[in-house]
Write a protein that holds these residues in place. Structure first.
Motif, PDB file in Angstrom:
ATOM      1  N   GLY A 176       0.834  -1.127   0.100  1.00  0.00           N
ATOM      2  CA  GLY A 176       0.154  -0.020   0.096  1.00  0.00           C
ATOM      3  C   GLY A 176       0.725   1.092  -0.081  1.00  0.00           C
ATOM      4  N   PRO A 177       0.288   2.236  -0.548  1.00  0.00           N
ATOM      5  CA  PRO A 177       1.068   3.454  -0.691  1.00  0.00           C
ATOM      6  C   PRO A 177       1.736   4.012   0.650  1.00  0.00           C
ATOM      7  CG  PRO A 177      -1.121   4.039  -1.287  1.00  0.00           C
ATOM      8  CD  PRO A 177      -1.006   2.553  -1.065  1.00  0.00           C
ATOM      9  N   ASN A 178       0.739   3.796   1.766  1.00  0.00           N
ATOM     10  CA  ASN A 178       1.225   4.284   3.153  1.00  0.00           C
ATOM     11  C   ASN A 178       1.691   3.192   4.216  1.00  0.00           C
ATOM     12  OD1 ASN A 178       0.814   6.929   2.585  1.00  0.00           O
ATOM     13  ND2 ASN A 178      -1.491   6.577   3.181  1.00  0.00           N
ATOM     14  N   ILE A 179       1.747   1.971   3.624  1.00  0.00           N
ATOM     15  CA  ILE A 179       2.100   0.739   4.533  1.00  0.00           C
ATOM     16  C   ILE A 179       3.442   0.926   4.618  1.00  0.00           C
ATOM     17  CG2 ILE A 179       1.917  -1.709   5.039  1.00  0.00           C
ATOM     18  CD1 ILE A 179      -0.410  -1.898   3.429  1.00  0.00           C
ATOM     19  N   LEU A 180       3.948   1.154   5.771  1.00  0.00           N
ATOM     20  CA  LEU A 180       5.350   1.303   5.955  1.00  0.00           C
ATOM     21  C   LEU A 180       6.111  -0.184   6.460  1.00  0.00           C
ATOM     22  CD1 LEU A 180       5.377   4.477   7.912  1.00  0.00           C
ATOM     23  CD2 LEU A 180       6.006   4.070   5.887  1.00  0.00           C
ATOM     24  N   ASP A 181       5.329  -0.895   7.153  1.00  0.00           N
ATOM     25  CA  ASP A 181       6.026  -2.104   7.644  1.00  0.00           C
ATOM     26  C   ASP A 181       4.687  -3.015   7.777  1.00  0.00           C
ATOM     27  OD1 ASP A 181       8.163  -3.690   8.182  1.00  0.00           O
ATOM     28  OD2 ASP A 181       7.819  -3.228  10.154  1.00  0.00           O
ATOM     29  N   SER A 182       4.814  -4.237   7.435  1.00  0.00           N
ATOM     30  CA  SER A 182       3.677  -4.987   7.842  1.00  0.00           C
ATOM     31  C   SER A 182       4.191  -6.656   8.109  1.00  0.00           C
ATOM     32  CB  SER A 182       2.700  -5.088   6.733  1.00  0.00           C
ATOM     33  OG  SER A 182       2.588  -6.179   6.007  1.00  0.00           O
ATOM     34  N   VAL A 183       3.480  -6.998   8.820  1.00  0.00           N
ATOM     35  CA  VAL A 183       4.180  -8.575   9.474  1.00  0.00           C
ATOM     36  C   VAL A 183       2.665  -9.399   9.434  1.00  0.00           C
ATOM     37  CG1 VAL A 183       4.535  -9.417  11.609  1.00  0.00           C
ATOM     38  CG2 VAL A 183       5.864  -7.339  10.667  1.00  0.00           C
ATOM     39  N   GLU A 184       3.068 -10.630   9.070  1.00  0.00           N
ATOM     40  CA  GLU A 184       1.727 -11.491   9.068  1.00  0.00           C
ATOM     41  C   GLU A 184       1.819 -12.242  10.384  1.00  0.00           C
ATOM     42  OE1 GLU A 184       1.684 -13.732   5.512  1.00  0.00           O
ATOM     43  OE2 GLU A 184       0.694 -15.402   6.312  1.00  0.00           O
ATOM     44  N   PHE A 185       0.986 -12.111  11.463  1.00  0.00           N
ATOM     45  CA  PHE A 185       1.050 -12.984  12.281  1.00  0.00           C
ATOM     46  C   PHE A 185      -0.139 -14.137  12.555  1.00  0.00           C
ATOM     47  CE2 PHE A 185      -1.900 -10.151  15.160  1.00  0.00           C
ATOM     48  CZ  PHE A 185      -1.179  -9.078  14.982  1.00  0.00           C
ATOM     49  N   SER A 186      -0.958 -14.238  11.513  1.00  0.00           N
ATOM     50  CA  SER A 186      -1.465 -15.360  11.368  1.00  0.00           C
ATOM     51  C   SER A 186      -2.260 -15.431   9.725  1.00  0.00           C
ATOM     52  CB  SER A 186      -2.891 -15.539  12.315  1.00  0.00           C
ATOM     53  OG  SER A 186      -3.905 -14.539  11.795  1.00  0.00           O
ATOM     54  N   ASP A 187      -2.773 -16.514   9.703  1.00  0.00           N
ATOM     55  CA  ASP A 187      -3.238 -16.664   8.060  1.00  0.00           C
ATOM     56  C   ASP A 187      -4.032 -15.342   7.759  1.00  0.00           C
ATOM     57  OD1 ASP A 187      -4.224 -19.367   6.506  1.00  0.00           O
ATOM     58  OD2 ASP A 187      -2.678 -18.080   6.092  1.00  0.00           O
ATOM     59  N   LYS A 188      -4.949 -14.905   8.485  1.00  0.00           N
ATOM     60  CA  LYS A 188      -5.729 -13.860   8.167  1.00  0.00           C
ATOM     61  C   LYS A 188      -5.609 -12.387   8.832  1.00  0.00           C
ATOM     62  CE  LYS A 188      -9.586 -16.316   6.577  1.00  0.00           C
ATOM     63  NZ  LYS A 188      -8.786 -17.606   6.629  1.00  0.00           N
ATOM     64  N   VAL A 189      -4.839 -12.459   9.752  1.00  0.00           N
ATOM     65  CA  VAL A 189      -4.505 -11.102  10.424  1.00  0.00           C
ATOM     66  C   VAL A 189      -3.245 -10.757  10.449  1.00  0.00           C
ATOM     67  CG1 VAL A 189      -4.698 -10.015  12.684  1.00  0.00           C
ATOM     68  CG2 VAL A 189      -6.646 -11.818  12.123  1.00  0.00           C
ATOM     69  N   LYS A 190      -2.969  -9.250  10.036  1.00  0.00           N
ATOM     70  CA  LYS A 190      -1.615  -8.831   9.796  1.00  0.00           C
ATOM     71  C   LYS A 190      -1.583  -7.706  10.926  1.00  0.00           C
ATOM     72  CE  LYS A 190      -1.610 -10.596   5.210  1.00  0.00           C
ATOM     73  NZ  LYS A 190      -0.981 -11.877   5.764  1.00  0.00           N
ATOM     74  N   TYR A 191      -0.502  -7.451  11.230  1.00  0.00           N
ATOM     75  CA  TYR A 191      -0.066  -6.129  11.734  1.00  0.00           C
ATOM     76  C   TYR A 191       0.547  -5.240  10.718  1.00  0.00           C
ATOM     77  CZ  TYR A 191       2.632  -2.560  14.054  1.00  0.00           C
ATOM     78  OH  TYR A 191       3.105  -1.422  14.268  1.00  0.00           O
ATOM     79  N   ILE A 192      -0.022  -4.124  10.739  1.00  0.00           N
ATOM     80  CA  ILE A 192       0.442  -3.049   9.639  1.00  0.00           C
ATOM     81  C   ILE A 192       0.816  -1.743  10.159  1.00  0.00           C
ATOM     82  CG2 ILE A 192      -0.260  -1.962   7.414  1.00  0.00           C
ATOM     83  CD1 ILE A 192      -1.969  -4.787   7.068  1.00  0.00           C
ATOM     84  N   GLU A 193       1.470  -0.955   9.840  1.00  0.00           N
ATOM     85  CA  GLU A 193       1.751   0.595  10.192  1.00  0.00           C
ATOM     86  C   GLU A 193       1.491   1.547   8.834  1.00  0.00           C
ATOM     87  OE1 GLU A 193       5.610   0.978  11.586  1.00  0.00           O
ATOM     88  OE2 GLU A 193       5.543  -0.489  13.392  1.00  0.00           O
ATOM     89  N   PHE A 194       0.794   2.331   9.194  1.00  0.00           N
ATOM     90  CA  PHE A 194       0.703   3.483   8.117  1.00  0.00           C
ATOM     91  C   PHE A 194       0.557   4.816   8.521  1.00  0.00           C
ATOM     92  CE2 PHE A 194      -3.093   0.595   7.740  1.00  0.00           C
ATOM     93  CZ  PHE A 194      -3.983   1.659   8.109  1.00  0.00           C
ATOM     94  N   LYS A 195       1.142   5.751   7.788  1.00  0.00           N
ATOM     95  CA  LYS A 195       0.979   7.100   7.940  1.00  0.00           C
ATOM     96  C   LYS A 195      -0.483   7.632   8.193  1.00  0.00           C
ATOM     97  CE  LYS A 195       4.540   8.095   4.929  1.00  0.00           C
ATOM     98  NZ  LYS A 195       4.923   8.432   3.353  1.00  0.00           N
ATOM     99  N   THR A 196      -0.761   8.335   9.016  1.00  0.00           N
ATOM    100  CA  THR A 196      -1.914   8.900   9.419  1.00  0.00           C
ATOM    101  C   THR A 196      -2.634   9.337   8.027  1.00  0.00           C
ATOM    102  OG1 THR A 196      -1.542   9.619  11.609  1.00  0.00           O
ATOM    103  CG2 THR A 196      -3.456  10.682  10.735  1.00  0.00           C
TER     104      THR A 196
END
Ligand code: ATP
Ligand code: ATP
Lengths: 218, 218
Positions: A133-153
């Motif tokens: 994503g344009p604003n997704i700075l870092d994303s990590v998969e911690f289960s099949d469906k759910v992810k942790y993602i950081e993005f700019k406000t």
């Protein structure tokens, strides 16, 4: 406290070793290359030059008393399989093996290695997710469906409160924290917490909900 | 929508390609090995045999119009450096390169590659973190200090509520969800949410606080 043995000091093996040592774990490092062992003398609890396919060598090192073994040899499946089997036979409770290809992974799983890690394949997934994503700075998969993602406000969030935004209700996302900067991370979010211009939102949710959110709030 | 180009179809490159394709992204794959290109014909939007160190070949492919390039060639630093520099010169906005060693990473950073990924080194850290506690099933680093970690419910938590446990106050940890099973994950935790015997706690916090928690609640 658990005892670890790492066999094979490639980049992966050394990285496992360094991290465990950072946490002061007891680690035995084994490699048949003396230069590698030389390199880790000050990091590992013990570091020994040995051919890990040699059952007698493993016995002499008392490897069976270790709780977790990491077989970090990716280039030679036969070696990795042999060592993993010996470790299991000698009584090591948990054997983790590194693999490079999914085919290698299947072989290792067949001989009942407890966990197989594929750094290349997993690293590729992780990178791709973080680029999505344009604003997704870092994303990590911690289960099949759910992810942790950081993005700019998004611009229209600035000045609003967590309570106003109703992120869960409106977007099916769970905002778990706000990074004001790399070192200033706020986790205890209240309804009155206000979003500031350079905040980075720390969110968990399904990837498709994140992408819908991004479409909506571009 | 962003356009991606992936150069080098090793395990890492293919994994990036597959993940981006799963999300229906437009991806051009380049490799100088025809078998590799053959293998990804049905996955990539476009797949072309070319030597990516050849500036004319890259120009002819219109690579400069791509938003993100991933240079997934780990074994040959010179090749990876050359290709990265060409991509930047041709106008690709973001260049991500794979590296195997920290030394390679430093060279790539010097030539202003936007992001360098070290799957072996990062994978090793990740594995070591996940092995650090008897109950830590999976752990993922999403910032220098804060980690996401899953672990089995300690026996004396069973039957208590989130409100009773005051996990944040007592342990400085943020419980963000409960996995009742791989497919039944509860995120909207209330004070009255009760912990069940096979629940897996999904927690974020600093690793040292997680380890203190584990010591206390063994
Ligand atoms: N039979 C063996 N006994 C002990 N150590 C071994 C044996 N065979 C290989 N090694 C060691 O394992 C280490 C890693 O081997 P190899 O290079 O095959 O793995 P790799 O997966 O490519 O490493 P990396 O993690 O850097 O990708 C090397 O340091 C090598 O000396
Ligand atoms: N000059 C080049 N132009 C295009 N493709 C190239 C070039 N040089 C190498 N490649 C391709 O890059 C791919 C990956 O190369 P290499 O095996 O060096 O990477 P690797 O990092 O070891 O891969 P893996 O991700 O499996 O670890 C190979 O498929 C190879 O054909």
């Amino acid at each position: 406290q658990r005892k670890f043995v790492i066999i094979g000091l490639g980049e992966f093996g050394i990285s496992v070793l360094k991290t465990l040592s950072d946490y002061h774990m007891e680690v035995l490092a084994i490699d048949n290359n003396p230069d590698k062992i030389q390199m880790v003398q000050t990091i590992a609890t013990n570091a020994v030059v040995a051919d890990a396919t040699d059952e007698n060598a493993l016995k002499a090192l008392g490897v069976g008393k270790y709780d977790i073994a990491v077989v970090a040899i990716g280039t030679n499946l036969e070696t990795s399989v042999l060592i993993s089997m010996l470790l299991k036979e000698l009584g090591v409770e948990m054997v983790v093996a590194k693999a490079v290809t999914v085919l290698q992974q299947r072989v290792l799983q067949k001989i009942e290695v407890d966990k197989v890690v594929l750094p290349e394949v997993e690293g590729g997934k992780r990178l791709a997710n973080s680029l999505l994503g344009p604003n997704i700075l870092d994303s990590v998969e911690f289960s099949d469906k759910v992810k942790y993602i950081e993005f700019k406000t998004p611009p229209n969030f600035v000045g609003k409160t967590i309570g106003d935004l109703k992120i869960r209700n409106n977007y099916n996302l769970n905002i778990i924290g706000i990074k004001h900067s790399e070192t200033d991370i706020e986790f205890l979010l209240q309804a009155e917490t206000e979003i500031k211009p350079n905040d980075i939102l720390m969110v968990i949710g399904k990837m498709e909900d994140v992408m819908k959110f991004q479409e909506k709030e571009k």
